[in-house]
Motif scaffolding. Structure first.
Motif, PDB file in Angstrom:
ATOM      1  N   GLU A  56     -17.263 -39.208 -75.514  1.00 27.03           N
ATOM      2  CA  GLU A  56     -18.140 -39.193 -74.346  1.00 27.03           C
ATOM      3  C   GLU A  56     -19.160 -38.063 -74.428  1.00 27.03           C
ATOM      4  O   GLU A  56     -18.869 -36.970 -74.895  1.00 27.03           O
ATOM      5  CB  GLU A  56     -17.307 -39.097 -73.073  1.00 27.03           C
ATOM      6  CG  GLU A  56     -16.466 -40.347 -72.847  1.00 27.03           C
ATOM      7  CD  GLU A  56     -15.491 -40.216 -71.695  1.00 27.03           C
ATOM      8  OE1 GLU A  56     -15.851 -39.599 -70.681  1.00 27.03           O
ATOM      9  OE2 GLU A  56     -14.365 -40.732 -71.812  1.00 27.03           O
ATOM     10  N   ALA A  57     -20.365 -38.357 -73.949  1.00 29.89           N
ATOM     11  CA  ALA A  57     -21.473 -37.402 -74.061  1.00 29.89           C
ATOM     12  C   ALA A  57     -21.313 -36.217 -73.136  1.00 29.89           C
ATOM     13  O   ALA A  57     -21.827 -35.129 -73.409  1.00 29.89           O
ATOM     14  CB  ALA A  57     -22.787 -38.117 -73.760  1.00 29.89           C
ATOM     15  N   TYR A  58     -20.619 -36.405 -72.044  1.00 36.24           N
ATOM     16  CA  TYR A  58     -20.391 -35.335 -71.068  1.00 36.24           C
ATOM     17  C   TYR A  58     -19.254 -35.754 -70.154  1.00 36.24           C
ATOM     18  O   TYR A  58     -18.844 -36.922 -70.118  1.00 36.24           O
ATOM     19  CB  TYR A  58     -21.654 -35.028 -70.260  1.00 36.24           C
ATOM     20  CG  TYR A  58     -22.405 -36.251 -69.766  1.00 36.24           C
ATOM     21  CD1 TYR A  58     -21.883 -37.072 -68.767  1.00 36.24           C
ATOM     22  CD2 TYR A  58     -23.646 -36.587 -70.301  1.00 36.24           C
ATOM     23  CE1 TYR A  58     -22.564 -38.177 -68.322  1.00 36.24           C
ATOM     24  CE2 TYR A  58     -24.334 -37.705 -69.860  1.00 36.24           C
ATOM     25  CZ  TYR A  58     -23.794 -38.497 -68.861  1.00 36.24           C
ATOM     26  OH  TYR A  58     -24.460 -39.602 -68.420  1.00 36.24           O
ATOM     27  N   GLY A  59     -18.742 -34.786 -69.392  1.00 40.61           N
ATOM     28  CA  GLY A  59     -17.637 -35.050 -68.480  1.00 40.61           C
ATOM     29  C   GLY A  59     -18.098 -35.278 -67.052  1.00 40.61           C
ATOM     30  O   GLY A  59     -19.294 -35.321 -66.744  1.00 40.61           O
ATOM     31  N   GLY A  60     -17.132 -35.384 -66.167  1.00 38.01           N
ATOM     32  CA  GLY A  60     -17.411 -35.704 -64.776  1.00 38.01           C
ATOM     33  C   GLY A  60     -18.198 -34.639 -64.041  1.00 38.01           C
ATOM     34  O   GLY A  60     -18.999 -34.953 -63.148  1.00 38.01           O
ATOM     35  N   TYR A  61     -17.975 -33.381 -64.383  1.00 35.74           N
ATOM     36  CA  TYR A  61     -18.685 -32.290 -63.717  1.00 35.74           C
ATOM     37  C   TYR A  61     -20.193 -32.472 -63.889  1.00 35.74           C
ATOM     38  O   TYR A  61     -20.965 -32.466 -62.918  1.00 35.74           O
ATOM     39  CB  TYR A  61     -18.216 -30.965 -64.326  1.00 35.74           C
ATOM     40  CG  TYR A  61     -18.576 -29.706 -63.565  1.00 35.74           C
ATOM     41  CD1 TYR A  61     -19.762 -29.574 -62.847  1.00 35.74           C
ATOM     42  CD2 TYR A  61     -17.714 -28.604 -63.576  1.00 35.74           C
ATOM     43  CE1 TYR A  61     -20.081 -28.406 -62.177  1.00 35.74           C
ATOM     44  CE2 TYR A  61     -18.019 -27.432 -62.912  1.00 35.74           C
ATOM     45  CZ  TYR A  61     -19.207 -27.335 -62.211  1.00 35.74           C
ATOM     46  OH  TYR A  61     -19.512 -26.173 -61.551  1.00 35.74           O
TER      47      TYR A  61
END
Length: 388
Positions: A56-61
């Protein structure tokens, strides 16, 4: 058409306060270009992840507070990148940054320099302790986070149980409330510019914002000379205004008005309490014994039974996030938004916008950008020697 679809914003912020501010503007239609340092925003790699952190390119934050923006990676220490940024400033309406005071000046990109390139520019700063331009203090330059702002501004001192320690409020209100106020300041400055052609510097400090949020403690101390402190879920001047345990959870009851108090007593089959404590003063003086009476009544009933019995009285269950997801009110108000998650095989949910407008409704439906995803459309095609 968004209410702000003619507003061009250069977003130099990272982590939470600044990104939340510019996200509010993006939701309302502003073209927000997120200028990221080499490697991107510090929180791109923060969990949680939908499936696989490696894919994934980035997380939920990052996803939660950067939706609807375009991304451009620039090194402001590089001459070419700095000039590219200045070119963008000439066509921008707003620049937002949340560095420590003096950081942009070290890049020779402070407000005064940018104003030379664009006299109508609205330059907005979010800092822990404000900017010297609007009021110099000894704290400026010190690092600050939400926890620091909550501690200094007074929130922690009035949060928690009476016999417990000062307690941080769960959400990052030092960041989020400051961000919301900063968005208000930006829009006020833009309105002023539309009337006068004059840009200006907008400054919102986290400490200042939390102090403003704690307005009640200020007037209480001024009127009484006593510093307010923790009262659990009670209110210092209203009763009943508490949380009460039920057989399967908790409810809150805010029946401090005479009409709601009378209705509460009748619903509890205790009309004598309404007769014996008919006004706010008498209820406050006897709040401890009255609270025990109400608590004994709610403890014998489920949360649903209490809410149903007290229909028409300000009462609500204490919900966890799973309850929020199941609440049809939340869905009907479009307060949960599905967005794509790059690198995952499913969509994820982020909080919607509470700003509702009939003619230009905000649209918080686009995912957060990949790092440098929009370089070509922002800067145009890269020229080579063969192009000359």
């Amino acid at each position: 058409m968004g209410a702000l679809d003619d507003l061009r914003v250069l977003d130099l912020t990272q982590v939470l306060a600044g990104p939340y501010c510019t996200m509010l503007l993006a939701d309302m239609g502003a073209d927000v270009v997120k200028i990221e340092r080499p490697g991107g925003d510090l929180i791109r790699s923060n969990p949680p992840f939908a499936e696989d952190p490696e894919a994934e390119a980035y997380g939920g934050y990052f996803q939660s507070v950067n939706r609807g923006k375009r991304s451009l990676e620039l090194d402001l220490g590089d001459d070419a990148d700095r000039e590219a940024f200045l070119d963008l400033v000439e066509r921008a309406d707003v620049v937002v940054e949340n560095y420590r005071a003096g950081t942009m000046e070290r890049f020779e990109l402070g407000y005064e320099r940018l104003r030379e390139r664009n006299p109508e520019l609205v330059y907005s700063a979010i800092r822990g302790f404000g900017d010297p331009r609007t009021g110099e203090t000894h704290r400026q330059g010190q690092p600050s986070f939400d926890l620091v702002a909550q501690a200094l501004g007074g929130v922690m001192e009035i949060t928690g149980q009476e016999d417990g320690p000062p307690t941080k409020v769960g959400p990052g209100i030092g960041d989020l409330f400051t961000a919301a106020l900063n968005a208000v300041g930006i829009l006020a400055a833009v309105h002023h510019r539309e009337r006068t052609g004059e840009g200006q510097f907008v400054d919102t400090g986290m400490y200042d914002s939390i102090l403003s949020l704690c307005e009640r403690t200020v007037y209480q101390y001024s009127y009484t000379g006593e510093s307010p402190t923790r009262r659990g879920n009670a209110h210092p001047t209203l009763f009943p205004y508490n949380a009460f345990e039920t057989a399967d959870g908790h409810v809150v009851v805010a029946a401090f008005g005479d009409n709601h108090w009378t209705a509460l007593c009748e619903s509890m089959d205790r009309p004598d309490l309404a007769a014996d404590y008919p006004d706010a003063g008498s209820r406050l003086r006897n709040r401890d014994s009255l609270r025990e009476t109400i608590a004994a009544w709610t403890a014998d009933r489920t949360t649903d039974e209490v809410v149903e019995t007290l229909d028409g009285i300000p009462v609500a269950p204490v919900q966890d996030t799973a309850d929020v997801f199941d609440d049809p009110h939340v869905r009907n108000r479009e307060m949960l938004v599905e967005v794509d998650q790059p690198g995952a095989d499913r969509q994820v949910t982020v909080a919607g916008t509470p700003i509702k407008m009939t003619e230009t409704p905000p649209e918080p439906g686009d995912r957060a950008p990949l790092l440098d995803e929009h370089r070509g459309e922002i800067l145009g095609p890269v020229r080579t020697a063969d192009d000359d």
